[in-house]
Design a protein around this motif. Structure first.
Motif, PDB file in Angstrom:
ATOM      1  N   TRP A  65       0.828  -1.202   0.000  1.00 44.50           N
ATOM      2  CA  TRP A  65       0.000   0.000   0.000  1.00 44.50           C
ATOM      3  C   TRP A  65       0.865   1.256   0.000  1.00 44.50           C
ATOM      4  CZ3 TRP A  65      -5.201  -0.411  -0.345  1.00 44.50           C
ATOM      5  CH2 TRP A  65      -5.785  -1.628   0.002  1.00 44.50           C
ATOM      6  N   ILE A  76      -4.830   9.533   1.467  1.00 41.61           N
ATOM      7  CA  ILE A  76      -5.097   8.628   0.350  1.00 41.61           C
ATOM      8  C   ILE A  76      -4.349   7.324   0.595  1.00 41.61           C
ATOM      9  CG2 ILE A  76      -4.824   8.256  -2.140  1.00 41.61           C
ATOM     10  CD1 ILE A  76      -4.838  11.380  -2.390  1.00 41.61           C
ATOM     11  N   GLN A  78      -3.479   3.788  -1.572  1.00 36.32           N
ATOM     12  CA  GLN A  78      -3.536   3.286  -2.951  1.00 36.32           C
ATOM     13  C   GLN A  78      -2.737   1.994  -3.093  1.00 36.32           C
ATOM     14  OE1 GLN A  78      -1.529   5.436  -6.323  1.00 36.32           O
ATOM     15  NE2 GLN A  78      -3.660   5.747  -6.903  1.00 36.32           N
ATOM     16  N   ASP A  80      -1.707  -0.673  -6.393  1.00 40.19           N
ATOM     17  CA  ASP A  80      -1.848  -1.042  -7.803  1.00 40.19           C
ATOM     18  C   ASP A  80      -1.176  -2.380  -8.008  1.00 40.19           C
ATOM     19  OD1 ASP A  80       0.823  -0.357  -7.670  1.00 40.19           O
ATOM     20  OD2 ASP A  80       0.785   0.982  -9.361  1.00 40.19           O
ATOM     21  N   VAL A  89      -5.800  -0.693 -10.243  1.00 41.15           N
ATOM     22  CA  VAL A  89      -5.496   0.266  -9.187  1.00 41.15           C
ATOM     23  C   VAL A  89      -6.746   0.439  -8.319  1.00 41.15           C
ATOM     24  CG1 VAL A  89      -6.089   2.343 -10.516  1.00 41.15           C
ATOM     25  CG2 VAL A  89      -4.469   2.508  -8.624  1.00 41.15           C
ATOM     26  N   THR A  91      -7.903   2.993  -5.184  1.00 47.02           N
ATOM     27  CA  THR A  91      -7.543   4.204  -4.455  1.00 47.02           C
ATOM     28  C   THR A  91      -8.671   4.570  -3.509  1.00 47.02           C
ATOM     29  OG1 THR A  91      -6.329   4.958  -6.408  1.00 47.02           O
ATOM     30  CG2 THR A  91      -6.716   6.571  -4.671  1.00 47.02           C
ATOM     31  N   TYR A  93      -9.842   7.518  -1.061  1.00 45.42           N
ATOM     32  CA  TYR A  93      -9.688   8.918  -0.650  1.00 45.42           C
ATOM     33  C   TYR A  93     -10.427   9.048   0.682  1.00 45.42           C
ATOM     34  CZ  TYR A  93      -8.285   9.513  -5.509  1.00 45.42           C
ATOM     35  OH  TYR A  93      -7.647   9.403  -6.722  1.00 45.42           O
ATOM     36  N   LYS A 114      -3.998   4.340 -13.798  1.00 48.18           N
ATOM     37  CA  LYS A 114      -3.994   5.407 -12.799  1.00 48.18           C
ATOM     38  C   LYS A 114      -4.591   6.696 -13.358  1.00 48.18           C
ATOM     39  CE  LYS A 114      -0.320   3.749  -9.830  1.00 48.18           C
ATOM     40  NZ  LYS A 114       1.020   3.952  -9.301  1.00 48.18           N
ATOM     41  N   TYR A 121     -12.043   9.944 -10.244  1.00 49.59           N
ATOM     42  CA  TYR A 121     -12.076  10.712  -9.000  1.00 49.59           C
ATOM     43  C   TYR A 121     -12.579  12.127  -9.295  1.00 49.59           C
ATOM     44  CZ  TYR A 121     -10.729  13.646  -5.170  1.00 49.59           C
ATOM     45  OH  TYR A 121     -10.772  14.574  -4.161  1.00 49.59           O
TER      46      TYR A 121
END
Length: 127
Positions: A65, A76, A78, A80, A89, A91, A93, A114, A121
Motif C-alpha cells: 500500500w 489517500i 492506494q 496497484d 489500481v 484508491t 480517498y 492510474k 475521482y
C-alpha cells in the motif's frame, strides 16, 4: 510493438503467493475497500496503524500500500498491481469518502489505469 493486441498466455494462478494471483471485479474491490475502512476486514486499530504519518518523503509504504496525504484531497491509500493480462489500481480517498477501482484486461498499463482512476475521482468529486 506494432500496435496490435495479442492474446495473453494465462498464468497458472494456483501457484501465486499471497501478494498476487487473485481474481476480482471492480465491485469486489469497492466492497473490499469498504470492509477495510469500517473494521469488518481488519480491526480499526490495525487500520489506524496503516494511516500513521507519512515519512519525510510524503509517502509511507506499507506492504503493498502507498499511504500519502495531499492538501486538497487529504489522506489517500492506494494499491496497484498487475500480472499477465491485467492492470489494476484501487484508491481510497479517506477524507473525501471516495473509492475508485479500475481494472484493465491488458498487461503493463499501470500508468494508464492510474490516469483513468484520476479522471473518475474528478467526476466523483466534481474537481
Amino acid at each position: 510493438k506494432d500496435g496490435q493486441f495479442r492474446p495473453d498466455i494465462q498464468d497458472d494462478l494456483s501457484v501465486k503467493l499471497p501478494g498476487g494471483g487473485l481474481q476480482s471485479t471492480a465491485a469486489d474491490l469497492l466492497a473490499f475497500a469498504h470492509a477495510f475502512q469500517n473494521g469488518t476486514l481488519v480491526p480499526m486499530e490495525s487500520f489506524a496503524q496503516l494511516l500513521r504519518d507519512p515519512v519525510d518523503s510524503g509517502v509511507y509504504t506499507q506492504p503493498g500500500w502507498a499511504v500519502f496525504s495531499e492538501p486538497v484531497r487529504g489522506r489517500i491509500i492506494q494499491m496497484d498491481g498487475g500480472q499477465s493480462g491485467t492492470s489494476t489500481v484501487l484508491t481510497i480517498y479517506l477524507d473525501r469518502g471516495i473509492v475508485v477501482a479500475v481494472l484493465a484486461n491488458t498487461s503493463r498499463a499501470s500508468s494508464s489505469v492510474k490516469v483513468i482512476g484520476e479522471r473518475l475521482y474528478g467526476i466523483a468529486s466534481s474537481e
